[in-house]
Design an enzyme around this catalytic site. Structure first.
Site, short mmCIF file in Angstrom:
data_model
loop_
_atom_site.label_atom_id
_atom_site.label_comp_id
_atom_site.label_asym_id
_atom_site.label_seq_id
_atom_site.Cartn_x
_atom_site.Cartn_y
_atom_site.Cartn_z
CE1 TYR A 176 -17.32 0.66 0.07
CE2 TYR A 176 -18.41 -0.94 -1.35
CZ TYR A 176 -17.37 -0.05 -1.11
OH TYR A 176 -16.40 0.13 -2.08
CG HIS A 218 -8.90 8.40 -1.55
ND1 HIS A 218 -8.54 8.94 -0.34
CD2 HIS A 218 -9.79 7.42 -1.27
CE1 HIS A 218 -9.20 8.33 0.63
NE2 HIS A 218 -9.96 7.40 0.09
CG HIS A 219 -7.52 4.21 -1.92
ND1 HIS A 219 -7.54 4.06 -0.56
CD2 HIS A 219 -8.82 4.17 -2.33
CE1 HIS A 219 -8.80 3.93 -0.15
NE2 HIS A 219 -9.59 4.02 -1.21
CG HIS A 275 -10.16 -4.52 -2.91
ND1 HIS A 275 -11.33 -4.30 -3.62
CD2 HIS A 275 -10.06 -3.49 -2.02
CE1 HIS A 275 -11.92 -3.20 -3.18
NE2 HIS A 275 -11.17 -2.69 -2.21
CG HIS A 288 -8.66 0.00 -2.56
ND1 HIS A 288 -9.45 -0.05 -1.43
CD2 HIS A 288 -7.50 0.61 -2.17
CE1 HIS A 288 -8.80 0.49 -0.41
NE2 HIS A 288 -7.62 0.90 -0.83
CB VAL A 289 -8.85 3.51 -7.09
CG1 VAL A 289 -9.01 4.91 -7.68
CG2 VAL A 289 -7.54 3.38 -6.34
CG HIS A 290 -14.55 4.18 -4.66
ND1 HIS A 290 -15.03 4.64 -3.46
CD2 HIS A 290 -14.21 2.87 -4.43
CE1 HIS A 290 -14.99 3.68 -2.56
NE2 HIS A 290 -14.49 2.60 -3.13
CG ASN A 341 -10.92 -1.55 1.80
OD1 ASN A 341 -11.06 -1.75 0.59
ND2 ASN A 341 -11.38 -0.45 2.39
CG HIS A 342 -15.39 -1.33 2.57
ND1 HIS A 342 -15.82 -0.51 3.58
CD2 HIS A 342 -14.74 -0.54 1.68
CE1 HIS A 342 -15.47 0.74 3.31
NE2 HIS A 342 -14.81 0.75 2.17
CG ASP A 363 -14.47 -0.95 -4.94
OD1 ASP A 363 -13.93 -0.48 -3.93
OD2 ASP A 363 -13.88 -1.71 -5.72
CG ASP A 416 -14.28 -2.78 -0.94
OD1 ASP A 416 -13.81 -3.60 -0.14
OD2 ASP A 416 -13.85 -1.62 -1.04
#
Length: 468
Positions: free
Chosen positions: A199, A327-328, A318, A355-357, A233-234, A167, A196
């Site tokens: 972006y 989140h997520h 990912h 995915h999870v930042h 996903n990005h 990410d 990711d």
């Protein structure tokens, strides 16, 4: 004597209270490390990290990845902006005067109102193991030279060090993450990238110029050591309202991987061997249910892994299967239900995700006993299950995630929302060492770490000891 009895009783009561509290503790450590909670800003496009190399049609965005299943091949990719130019790569071993040539292919694509530059991909095969090679791309005054080191020959006791990044994006924090990784004294030799990348889809109309700027930004690392790619996903870039209905179009045109060498029918899932590791890359955003191409490939792939040759079995995807951030939350649940049983059955050592930042590490846990009737749906300690590590903290402009499930679930051993990278250092066939490094610390400081005991060799030894 009476006072003494009271003292002993008080100590006993206190001990019971402490033990009771420990038993009722839900999870591991949620770090209280202080950090900025501001959104990371994009670096200006005139920053030196995005600089276009001088010279007409000079190659740019140079990047390499493994080019075969065994580690004796390299895929070299680059872009020429003005015209196709040459797709030839000249390469030679460090101590050799013999220069060899390989010719690749050039591809282009269109995305809404964007036309890509000329994207070159050249696969070099049959290299010597553990050898430094130099290579040149471009012609005339626009030639550029780089180098890479091939991995050691595949074998059970071969040490090797992987970096972990995910990410990433192209913000000031992205630059700090990459600089921190490059300066780490542990010296990763290849990066497992958990998805990711650029972006670009976060910009209006999925501005594909941001794919170009990102690739120039990371060139300083990925032109010299392979990054093993997985799609997030990005990378989907699905924009049907503007006629873009082909998922992953920019990603698959720009980032070639050796998927055919592992019998895969898609560049979104594949496997490679590298030193003593067997790495399986999966796609969280492609069909993965029963009878799908990805499912069929994985079911044929897992039994092929020879753990006496490559004892370390690593899965890269990912979307995390276990995460305690709000989140997520539980986005990976359907994939966990589908595949966790096989990760346990085939003794996967570690699953790396993004995915999870933020950062999170689980214990060795599984949740495979459940069926619709028995109600056994709580993750439990399982010595033969993988460790799940989320490392989606590269620095993208969406910022860190701070809100966590409270109380911390039992499966979560350590979690912290800070930007950083990881190092997975395989020592031999029995032990490896993982460390997570937050950007705010000195290069050698570890925010979290864990010694791994290889599951295959551990279970083999346990079987031997119980047979006597």
């Amino acid at each position: 004597m009476g006072t003494n009895r009271v003292g002993v009783g008080s100590v006993y009561l206190l001990a019971c209270l402490i033990l009771g509290a420990l038993r009722s503790c839900n999870g591991g450590i949620s770090s209280s490390y202080a950090r900025s909670n501001s959104i990371s800003a994009d670096m200006p496009l005139n920053s030196d990290v995005f600089a276009v190399p001088p010279g007409y049609n000079s190659p740019q965005q140079v990047h390499i990845t493994q080019g075969d299943h065994e580690g004796k091949g390299v895929i070299i990719s680059w872009v020429t902006p003005d015209e196709p130019g040459s797709s030839e790569v000249i390469y030679w071993a460090e101590n050799s005067e013999l220069k060899k040539h390989a010719v690749g292919t050039v591809v282009t694509y269109k995305y809404y109102n964007y036309s890509s530059p000329y994207i070159h991909h050249c696969t070099i095969k049959n290299l010597e193991y553990d050898t430094k090679y130099f290579y040149e791309v471009g012609i005339g005054n626009a030639k550029r030279q780089f180098w890479f080191i091939t991995p050691p020959e595949v074998g059970p006791d071969v040490p090797y060090t992987f970096g972990l990044i995910g990410d990433l994006g192209q913000t000031f924090d992205s630059n700090r993450t990459l600089t921190h990784y490059e300066s780490n004294p542990a010296k990763g030799k290849a990066v497992l990238f958990v998805g990711d990348l650029s972006y670009a889809d976060a910009y209006p109309l999925h501005d594909n110029n941001r794919w170009d700027s990102w690739a120039r930004f990371v060139e300083r690392s990925v032109a010299y050591q392979p990054w093993i790619w997985s799609a997030g996903n990005h990378e989907i870039d699905f924009l049907p309202e503007y006629g873009e209905t082909e998922p992953f179009k920019p990603y698959t045109h720009r980032y070639y991987v050796p998927y055919k060498s592992s019998g895969s029918t898609s560049p979104l899932w594949y496997s490679i061997k590298r030193a003593s590791a067997y790495i399986i890359v999966m796609s969280s955003y492609s069909a993965y249910g029963m009878y799908t191409p990805q499912y069929k490939w994985l079911m044929s792939e897992l039994p092929k892994v020879n753990r006496s040759e490559t004892p370390w079995l690593i899965v890269v995807m990912h979307c995390p299967l276990y995460s305690s951030y709000v989140h997520h939350y539980m986005e990976g649940e359907t994939m966990r239900v589908m595949y966790e049983q096989y990760f346990v059955q085939y003794k996967v050592d570690v699953v790396f995700s993004g995915h999870v930042h933020a950062y999170e590490r689980t214990g060795r846990v599984s949740n495979i006993a459940y069926n619709i009737e028995n109600g056994l749906c709580t993750p439990r300690n399982d010595g033969l299950a993988p460790v799940y590590i989320t490392i989606g903290d590269g620095g993208n402009q969406e910022g860190l995630l701070y809100e966590m499930v409270d109380p911390q679930p039992r499966y979560s051993a350590y979690r912290e929302p800070s930007y950083g990278h990881g190092i997975f250092d395989i020592k031999n066939k029995t032990h490896a060492y993982f460390a997570w490094h937050r950007n705010q610390d000195g290069y050698a400081v570890e925010g979290d770490s864990l010694w791994f005991e290889n599951l295959y060799w551990k279970s083999s030894q346990d079987s031997l000891s119980t047979s006597f």
